[in-house]
Design a protein around this motif. Structure first.
Motif, PDB file in Angstrom:
ATOM      1  N   GLN A  27       0.829  -1.209   0.000  1.00 32.93           N
ATOM      2  CA  GLN A  27       0.000   0.000   0.000  1.00 32.93           C
ATOM      3  C   GLN A  27       0.863   1.258   0.000  1.00 32.93           C
ATOM      4  OE1 GLN A  27      -2.767  -0.265   3.242  1.00 32.93           O
ATOM      5  NE2 GLN A  27      -3.893  -1.997   2.358  1.00 32.93           N
ATOM      6  N   ALA A  28       1.994   1.204   0.714  1.00 34.60           N
ATOM      7  CA  ALA A  28       2.902   2.353   0.719  1.00 34.60           C
ATOM      8  C   ALA A  28       3.468   2.587  -0.676  1.00 34.60           C
ATOM      9  CB  ALA A  28       4.026   2.111   1.732  1.00 34.60           C
ATOM     10  N   ARG A  29       3.820   1.532  -1.396  1.00 41.35           N
ATOM     11  CA  ARG A  29       4.339   1.688  -2.762  1.00 41.35           C
ATOM     12  C   ARG A  29       3.250   2.207  -3.694  1.00 41.35           C
ATOM     13  NH1 ARG A  29       6.470  -3.584  -1.499  1.00 41.35           N
ATOM     14  NH2 ARG A  29       8.685  -3.456  -0.952  1.00 41.35           N
ATOM     15  N   ALA A  30       2.020   1.758  -3.475  1.00 42.81           N
ATOM     16  CA  ALA A  30       0.918   2.242  -4.310  1.00 42.81           C
ATOM     17  C   ALA A  30       0.709   3.741  -4.117  1.00 42.81           C
ATOM     18  CB  ALA A  30      -0.360   1.469  -3.985  1.00 42.81           C
ATOM     19  N   ARG A  31       0.779   4.203  -2.881  1.00 41.79           N
ATOM     20  CA  ARG A  31       0.626   5.638  -2.632  1.00 41.79           C
ATOM     21  C   ARG A  31       1.772   6.430  -3.255  1.00 41.79           C
ATOM     22  NH1 ARG A  31      -0.854   3.507   2.542  1.00 41.79           N
ATOM     23  NH2 ARG A  31      -3.108   3.745   2.914  1.00 41.79           N
ATOM     24  N   ALA A  45     -10.748  -1.714  -6.557  1.00 39.52           N
ATOM     25  CA  ALA A  45     -10.142  -2.752  -7.397  1.00 39.52           C
ATOM     26  C   ALA A  45      -8.654  -2.879  -7.118  1.00 39.52           C
ATOM     27  CB  ALA A  45     -10.379  -2.418  -8.876  1.00 39.52           C
ATOM     28  N   LEU A  46      -7.961  -1.746  -6.901  1.00 40.11           N
ATOM     29  CA  LEU A  46      -6.523  -1.786  -6.638  1.00 40.11           C
ATOM     30  C   LEU A  46      -6.228  -2.536  -5.338  1.00 40.11           C
ATOM     31  CD1 LEU A  46      -3.645  -0.993  -7.372  1.00 40.11           C
ATOM     32  CD2 LEU A  46      -4.030   1.215  -6.208  1.00 40.11           C
ATOM     33  N   ARG A  47      -7.046  -2.320  -4.318  1.00 41.37           N
ATOM     34  CA  ARG A  47      -6.843  -2.998  -3.035  1.00 41.37           C
ATOM     35  C   ARG A  47      -6.991  -4.513  -3.192  1.00 41.37           C
ATOM     36  NH1 ARG A  47      -7.520  -2.040   2.503  1.00 41.37           N
ATOM     37  NH2 ARG A  47      -7.010  -3.990   3.568  1.00 41.37           N
ATOM     38  N   LYS A  48      -7.988  -4.934  -4.001  1.00 36.99           N
ATOM     39  CA  LYS A  48      -8.176  -6.363  -4.194  1.00 36.99           C
ATOM     40  C   LYS A  48      -6.993  -6.989  -4.929  1.00 36.99           C
ATOM     41  CE  LYS A  48     -13.238  -6.225  -4.131  1.00 36.99           C
ATOM     42  NZ  LYS A  48     -13.320  -6.976  -2.870  1.00 36.99           N
ATOM     43  N   VAL A  49      -6.441  -6.263  -5.907  1.00 36.89           N
ATOM     44  CA  VAL A  49      -5.278  -6.773  -6.624  1.00 36.89           C
ATOM     45  C   VAL A  49      -4.075  -6.874  -5.684  1.00 36.89           C
ATOM     46  CG1 VAL A  49      -3.611  -6.276  -8.461  1.00 36.89           C
ATOM     47  CG2 VAL A  49      -6.062  -5.961  -8.871  1.00 36.89           C
ATOM     48  N   LEU A  50      -3.869  -5.859  -4.861  1.00 40.27           N
ATOM     49  CA  LEU A  50      -2.748  -5.862  -3.928  1.00 40.27           C
ATOM     50  C   LEU A  50      -2.880  -6.975  -2.889  1.00 40.27           C
ATOM     51  CD1 LEU A  50      -2.233  -2.027  -3.296  1.00 40.27           C
ATOM     52  CD2 LEU A  50      -0.912  -3.541  -4.790  1.00 40.27           C
ATOM     53  N   ASP A  51      -4.103  -7.185  -2.394  1.00 34.82           N
ATOM     54  CA  ASP A  51      -4.302  -8.253  -1.402  1.00 34.82           C
ATOM     55  C   ASP A  51      -4.036  -9.627  -1.997  1.00 34.82           C
ATOM     56  OD1 ASP A  51      -4.931  -6.350   0.434  1.00 34.82           O
ATOM     57  OD2 ASP A  51      -7.104  -6.702   0.408  1.00 34.82           O
ATOM     58  N   ALA A  52      -4.483  -9.828  -3.241  1.00 37.84           N
ATOM     59  CA  ALA A  52      -4.246 -11.122  -3.892  1.00 37.84           C
ATOM     60  C   ALA A  52      -2.748 -11.341  -4.109  1.00 37.84           C
ATOM     61  CB  ALA A  52      -4.995 -11.184  -5.218  1.00 37.84           C
ATOM     62  N   ALA A  53      -2.045 -10.299  -4.519  1.00 33.62           N
ATOM     63  CA  ALA A  53      -0.596 -10.418  -4.740  1.00 33.62           C
ATOM     64  C   ALA A  53       0.138 -10.650  -3.420  1.00 33.62           C
ATOM     65  CB  ALA A  53      -0.071  -9.158  -5.419  1.00 33.62           C
ATOM     66  N   ALA A  54      -0.375 -10.043  -2.328  1.00 30.50           N
ATOM     67  CA  ALA A  54       0.291 -10.191  -1.032  1.00 30.50           C
ATOM     68  C   ALA A  54       0.271 -11.637  -0.564  1.00 30.50           C
ATOM     69  CB  ALA A  54      -0.395  -9.297   0.004  1.00 30.50           C
ATOM     70  N   VAL A  55      -0.803 -12.371  -0.857  1.00 28.23           N
ATOM     71  CA  VAL A  55      -0.872 -13.787  -0.463  1.00 28.23           C
ATOM     72  C   VAL A  55       0.230 -14.587  -1.156  1.00 28.23           C
ATOM     73  CG1 VAL A  55      -2.295 -15.867  -0.543  1.00 28.23           C
ATOM     74  CG2 VAL A  55      -3.336 -13.665   0.037  1.00 28.23           C
ATOM     75  N   HIS A  56       0.427 -14.349  -2.433  1.00 32.18           N
ATOM     76  CA  HIS A  56       1.475 -15.074  -3.178  1.00 32.18           C
ATOM     77  C   HIS A  56       2.864 -14.679  -2.689  1.00 32.18           C
ATOM     78  CE1 HIS A  56      -1.281 -16.959  -6.015  1.00 32.18           C
ATOM     79  NE2 HIS A  56      -1.894 -15.791  -6.152  1.00 32.18           N
ATOM     80  N   VAL A  57       3.048 -13.404  -2.365  1.00 33.31           N
ATOM     81  CA  VAL A  57       4.348 -12.966  -1.849  1.00 33.31           C
ATOM     82  C   VAL A  57       4.626 -13.629  -0.492  1.00 33.31           C
ATOM     83  CG1 VAL A  57       5.654 -10.976  -1.016  1.00 33.31           C
ATOM     84  CG2 VAL A  57       4.300 -10.798  -3.106  1.00 33.31           C
ATOM     85  N   HIS A  58       3.591 -13.737   0.335  1.00 31.95           N
ATOM     86  CA  HIS A  58       3.772 -14.374   1.644  1.00 31.95           C
ATOM     87  C   HIS A  58       4.141 -15.849   1.489  1.00 31.95           C
ATOM     88  CE1 HIS A  58       2.298 -16.092   5.577  1.00 31.95           C
ATOM     89  NE2 HIS A  58       3.110 -15.133   5.968  1.00 31.95           N
TER      90      HIS A  58
END
Length: 439
Positions: A27-31, A45-58
């Motif tokens: 979220q900090a990078r998005a801002r 929509a951006l939040r949903k994309v970031l949350d989905a990507a965060a799961v894969h990164v984790h």
């Protein structure tokens, strides 16, 4: 402090980045990229994309953590632990197959009872090679009584020790001749529950303990001991140099310090030097090959030592002194509990604790008391005394053992053993006198 300083490989190990931290960083990078007023609400929509990507990164961070800890024996698991074992030259072993068998006595006086000790060797009938099994508990047989069921464990690891239900068995003739006095009586046996589990590998905890014990030097006491402990039938072993009196006629005893220099130092090259190996044998295993068809312990240990000893250094292999341990005391039991069941549970727990003791380890009075008090229904343990039976000596005499007679210790006194002695506790031992009383 940067992420590299906080997460990943650090001096304290691998620090995993949590999912909440990953989401906050994204979220900090998005801002920073789209402006501070970018919509990062839960419905955007951006939040949903970031949350989905965060799961894969984790998941990627978790995989990196697993890969990092897979490099160390203390933390590796499964296939990673197998690879480390391959590097150390120690493969994961198969387990011993286990099951149950029924034993019955025929041809004996109905008034007589025959006790088959734990470790009694039975084998398949017919032409060799025979598959051997060892009983895991003491069985008392009477002619005309219904067959009794007892647990059995294969002599050999792996699939070779597995047997189907109904397989006919017999007492191993040589073992029975040396350890039993059946006379005209005959013991018939059969597998009552299939002997299985030999194809399973030892669990990670057991395998890890073996790997951690692998020495990293070619010839030391620990290197030799690690190989001896892997010999089938060895309960424990100790390497002594000098032992202190096994062969007191040898002038080189008390002149060589085992752990302070190499074997070749302090002696002339080519001159023979003898050291001592004391081996405690599991119940039922023969010492020499003429005692049973089961692989003998002495020959197995001798083969291992021959592969690991330097030139002109020879072992003097001796069986350890087996010391029978008993207890006498009174249990105070709550009303409504079965006294015999409580007594049996305590004796079984004490036997398991004594079986874990190694050579020279004392039997502690406090351990027995704690074991008894941990059983449900026991209110108190009174006047508990340890008893020591006359040792069954295996030609080891250091001047520390008690010869000739049994001894009963005082209340609170520990049973101290010499370095060449090992404790054993039998459920049917005449040294056991455990009374049960009400509150």
């Amino acid at each position: 402090m940067s992420d590299q300083d906080q997460y990943g490989v650090t001096p304290d190990g691998f620090v995993l980045k949590g999912l909440d931290r990953i989401v906050a960083d994204q979220q900090a990078r998005a801002r920073a990229m789209f402006g501070s007023d970018v919509d990062l609400g839960s419905g955007s929509a951006l939040r949903k994309v970031l949350d989905a990507a965060a799961v894969h990164v984790h998941e990627l961070w978790r995989a990196l953590e697993k890969q990092y800890y897979a490099n160390f024996v203390t933390t590796a698991q499964g296939d990673a632990l197998d690879l480390l074992g391959t590097d150390l030259g120690l493969e994961r072993q198969f387990q011993y197959a286990t099951g149950t068998a029924t034993l019955a006595l025929t041809g004996a006086d109905p008034q007589r009872r025959f006790a088959l000790p734990r470790g009694t060797v039975v084998e398949t009938q017919g032409d060799p090679p025979h598959t051997g099994l060892r009983t895991t508990a003491t069985v008392t047989l009477t002619a005309g009584a219904p067959p009794l069921t007892v647990g059995v464990r294969a002599v050999l690891r792996g699939r070779a020790g597995e047997l189907p239900t109904g397989q006919a068995l017999q007492l191993e003739p040589n073992w029975a001749r040396l350890h039993l006095n059946l006379g005209p009586a005959t013991v018939t046996a059969a597998v009552s529950a299939a002997v299985t589990g030999g194809t399973l590998r030892e669990p990670d905890d057991t395998y890890r303990a073996r790997l951690l014990g692998v020495p990293h030097t070619l010839w030391t006491k620990d290197a030799l001991l690690a190989r001896i402990l892997d010999v089938p039938g060895v309960r424990d072993a100790a390497v002594f140099d000098p032992l202190g009196g096994v062969e007191t006629s040898r002038g080189d005893f008390h002149t060589y310090q085992f752990g302070q220099r190499t074997f070749t130092a302090g002696r002339r090259t080519g001159s023979p030097y003898f050291f001592d190996v004391v081996v405690a044998v599991e119940e039922g295993w023969p010492w020499h090959k003429d005692e049973s068809s089961v692989p003998p312990v002495y020959e197995g240990v001798l083969d291992v030592v021959r592969q690991w000893r330097p030139v002109s250094v020879f072992p003097d292999i001796k069986p350890a002194d087996q010391v029978d341990v008993g207890i006498r005391g009174t249990l105070v039991v709550q009303a409504g509990h079965d006294p015999e069941a409580i007594r049996g549970e305590i004796l079984t727990a004490v036997q398991a604790g004594v079986d874990r003791l190694r050579l020279g380890r004392s039997v502690l009075h406090s351990d027995i008391v704690l074991t008894a008090r941990s059983v449900a229904g026991v209110v108190d343990v009174q006047n508990l005394r340890l008893r020591r039976g006359a040792p069954a000596f295996g030609d080891v005499g250091l001047g520390h053992a008690v010869f000739g007679s049994a001894a009963e210790l005082s209340v609170g006194e520990n049973l101290t053993l010499a370095a060449e002695e090992i404790a054993q506790f039998a459920l049917d031992s005449p040294l056991i006198d455990l009374q049960v009383a009400g509150p």
